[in-house]
Design an enzyme around this catalytic site. Structure first.
Site, PDB file in Angstrom:
ATOM      1  CE  LYS A 382      -9.088  -3.269 -56.111  1.00 63.71           C
ATOM      2  NZ  LYS A 382      -8.349  -2.147 -56.722  1.00 63.71           N
ATOM      3  NE  ARG A 476      -3.835   1.998 -61.190  1.00 64.23           N
ATOM      4  CZ  ARG A 476      -4.395   1.649 -60.038  1.00 64.23           C
ATOM      5  NH1 ARG A 476      -3.684   0.970 -59.139  1.00 64.23           N
ATOM      6  NH2 ARG A 476      -5.629   1.986 -59.758  1.00 64.23           N
ATOM      7  CE1 TYR A 609      11.631 -28.673 -46.344  1.00 58.59           C
ATOM      8  CE2 TYR A 609       9.789 -27.177 -45.920  1.00 58.59           C
ATOM      9  CZ  TYR A 609      10.287 -28.332 -46.506  1.00 58.59           C
ATOM     10  OH  TYR A 609       9.464 -29.125 -47.243  1.00 58.59           O
ATOM     11  CG  MET A 658       3.040 -24.957 -50.267  1.00 59.41           C
ATOM     12  SD  MET A 658       3.270 -25.910 -51.772  1.00 59.41           S
ATOM     13  CE  MET A 658       4.619 -25.019 -52.545  1.00 59.41           C
TER      14      MET A 658
END
Length: 717
Positions: A382, A476, A609, A658
């Protein structure tokens, strides 16, 4: 019929791509009659009946990939339509130029008139096989106009079916028309405009629309599809020989039974597994375009080599020579186009992940030693295999004999199946009812998340393989362990094939008394469910409780599967746990990035930044081509984390961006653009682990790894 048109991106198109080659060989057979030297009836059966599915197949594929969007996404219909028309017209134009010299040499263009030129260009093609391209253009245009009318696709299927019937009377059923009748006269006049009714007006639309509808009506019953294909094919054979016996055929491209045969063929092809192949698509296309030219080449070569008896007079030898030469030339052309159409790939140009195959093998071996022989690994793939790349991991693990996997969603499972991954694939999470058809299509096993969900899945009405989730304390997913009646009723549902039952141990990572007591209570509750089901006569399915920590901390709970996740990749969730097993588990993943720029930063200047970093002295800094968009946690900004360059540590400065990250390389000589920075892994004698990142950011390794960005290239080393 299962309806999965919404998920066309999840389809398995490998079968279509492989059959394109077969269809191309069929077209060559039509034009070379390979069995004629041996049996006229046999050749008629092969080339005038069976091989006639080739062109409808090509039309239906166009319907699948082009026409379906006309009806499904009307807002983008014109864009898709116009792009297809331009591409097909360009290919048609290239083909015209290829065959213009041959046509002139053969005398095809003598005594041309305006009408004959128009007929060749728009209906017959400028060479005998090129009719297919104008047929596609006209057929797709006609269906596009149908789609923007606002009427439903099934209405237009009826219209296109009526056009096909009209075309039949000008083809295989022409002999039914009474000579001299008005209808016979109308058809003769029509033949002045188009020599055959196997064109874009009469033949193409019905197959284009059927192909478009195939995205919504793909039956996944293997036997039904192949039985239907066999029966419809037999009826088409009977139809063809009957028409031939009574002399009704003007041509033999269109049969009534050609429609169901083509439908069942397409359905059958969706059961073929394997990845899509652009190379096969292009090769099949060029075989179609080039094979008449190869016929001329073979005849010329046979004459020069004095092999006319074998390569020309013998029909089978002629066919094999033509199809072989056509395939070789088409494959070479396709390869050349692939190389010319894209730049050479270089996965290590910006930021990338390296996966250590040796470490993966060592981890698999170590985990297998900790479970009984009868217990099998069921790796968790997964979240793109915890950021490692699900396909890469699945293929490597399959090569190690692993044949069971678990994923979080039907999309993840479908991705593995479409790329040829065999064995059981268990979906651990919820699947929406609209996606139930994909469970059957890709032979995926669904987790029962509770009793109402089991009832919903059972009402779907098709057989679905499932594992029952039992909630023993995680709260769950899964039916609560005390609800034995509901779990028993799930086992009795007629459309659910219960292959397994499992629970999730939510505190097995800790060895303190409260957590251990809770885990033992979970195991006890689970086994109570198993015993109750057996007492009621339910067959014992496959059982599994262990995940990565369960394998290490609770070996006595080994059953049929061990759902190993993070341990498979050589780490555990925390630095302390990883250190405990560092001698047997080796990290599989390394994260690297290129140095993009090196520059001076002078005392008193700011970097990054938000004026987050101010130089207290003259420095040399480097910008790395990686950022939080690639999964590097922004929380590392301002921490003590450092990357490795030339085997030495380069601390982060300022805020992580980013796409870029700035580091201090003042103490490292010779750093330049293009150098490699290691963010996770080894460089020289130094090493940074994913555990270091997790500790700095206050999380676990699972989160760090699973958030690695999709734009990171992943390579196996």
């Amino acid at each position: 019929m299962e309806r999965d048109g919404r998920m066309r991106a999840e389809q398995n198109y490998g079968g279509l791509d492989r059959f394109r080659m077969i269809a191309a060989f069929m077209v060559v057979a039509i034009h070379t009659s390979p069995l004629l030297s041996y049996s006229a009836d046999g050749d008629f059966l092969l080339t005038r009946i069976l091989c006639r599915v080739a062109v409808p197949f090509f039309f239906m594929v166009t319907g699948q990939f082009v026409v379906s969007d006309f009806f499904a996404r009307p807002g983008r219909a014109f864009e898709k339509f116009w792009r297809y028309i331009k591409k097909t017209a360009a290919l048609y134009g290239i083909s015209i130029l290829i065959y213009l010299p041959l046509g002139i040499y053969a005398g095809h263009y003598e005594e041309l008139t305006t009408g004959s030129i128009a007929r060749m260009l728009f209906f017959d093609g400028t060479f005998y096989h090129l009719w297919y391209f104008p047929a596609c253009i006209i057929g797709v245009t006609l269906v596009y106009l149908m789609s923007i009318s606002g009427m439903k696709i099934r209405v237009w299927l009826g219209v296109s079916g009526a056009l096909y019937i009209i075309g039949l009377l000008g083809d295989s059923y022409f002999g039914l028309l009474k000579e001299g009748s008005l209808l016979h006269h109308i058809y003769l006049q029509g033949f002045q405009i188009f020599s055959y009714t196997r064109n874009g007006l009469f033949m193409a639309p019905v197959f284009l629309i059927l192909g478009a509808m195939g995205t919504q009506t793909i039956s996944l019953n293997f036997y039904r599809n192949y039985i239907g294909l066999a029966l419809s094919g037999l009826f088409m054979v009977a139809e063809g020989f009957t028409l031939r016996h009574f002399g009704l055929q003007r041509h033999d491209s269109m049969y009534i039974m050609l429609i169901p045969t083509a439908i069942f063929l397409m359905k059958a092809l969706f059961t073929w597994e394997g990845p899509s192949s652009k190379f096969l698509r292009n090769t099949a296309m060029w075989i179609y375009v080039l094979h008449p030219a190869m016929i001329v080449v073979v005849r010329g070569a046979a004459k020069v080599l004095h092999l006319t008896g074998i390569l020309v007079d013998n029909s089978l030898g002629h066919y094999l020579a033509v199809v072989s030469l056509s395939t070789i030339v088409a494959a070479c052309l396709s390869k050349w186009m692939e190389k010319g159409g894209k730049k050479e790939e270089f996965p290590c140009g910006r930021a990338w992940i390296e996966l250590n195959k040796t470490a993966l093998r060592q981890n698999v071996a170590a985990l297998r030693k900790r479970i009984p022989d009868e217990c099998r690994l069921m790796p968790a793939l997964k979240a793109d295999a915890y950021g490692h790349g699900a396909l890469l991991m699945a293929k490597e693990l399959s090569g190690m004999g692993v044949d069971a996997f678990c994923v979080a969603s039907v999309r993840e499972g479908a991705l593995l199946r479409r790329n040829g991954i065999k064995g059981e694939i268990l979906i651990l999470g919820y699947t929406h009812p609209d996606l139930f058809p994909l469970l059957r299509k890709y032979r995926l096993t669904q987790t029962i998340v509770d009793f109402p969900y089991a009832s919903l899945l059972n009402r779907y009405g098709k057989k679905i393989h499932v594992h029952i989730g039992v909630d023993t304390g995680m709260r769950r997913l899964g039916e609560r362990s005390e609800n034995v009646d509901e779990i028993y009723n799930i086992c009795r549902m007629k459309n659910l094939i219960v292959d397994g039952i499992y629970t999730h141990l939510c505190a097995d990572d800790a060895l303190k008394k409260p957590e251990m007591d809770f885990t033992n209570r979970q195991a006890y509750a689970f086994y109570q469910v198993i015993e109750a089901l057996e007492e009621r006569g339910c067959p014992r399915p496959k059982i599994h409780l262990q995940s990565s920590y369960g394998v290490f901390h609770y070996p006595e709970l080994a059953e049929d599967y061990a759902r190993v996740g993070i341990a498979l990749y050589g780490v555990l969730s925390t630095l302390e746990d990883t250190e405990k097993y560092k001698d047997i588990l080796k990290p599989v993943l390394s994260l690297k990035a290129r140095v993009a720029s090196v520059r001076n930063l002078y005392r008193g200047e700011w970097a990054g930044y938000g004026l987050a970093f101010k130089a207290e002295k003259d420095m040399k800094i480097a910008a790395l081509a990686i950022g939080y968009g690639d999964g590097l946690p922004r929380q590392l900004s301002g921490s003590a984390y450092a990357v490795l360059i030339h085997g030495r540590r380069a601390p982060l400065i300022g805020r992580i961006c980013m796409d870029q990250t700035i580091v201090d390389v003042s103490g490292i000589s010779g750093v330049k653009a293009g150098d490699v920075a290691v963010l996770i892994g080894k460089s020289g004698e130094e090493e940074i682990s994913v555990c270091d990142l997790a500790k700095e950011t206050g999380t676990i390794t699972n989160e760090i790894l699973s958030r690695m960005g999709a734009r990171l290239e992943r390579i196996m080393v």
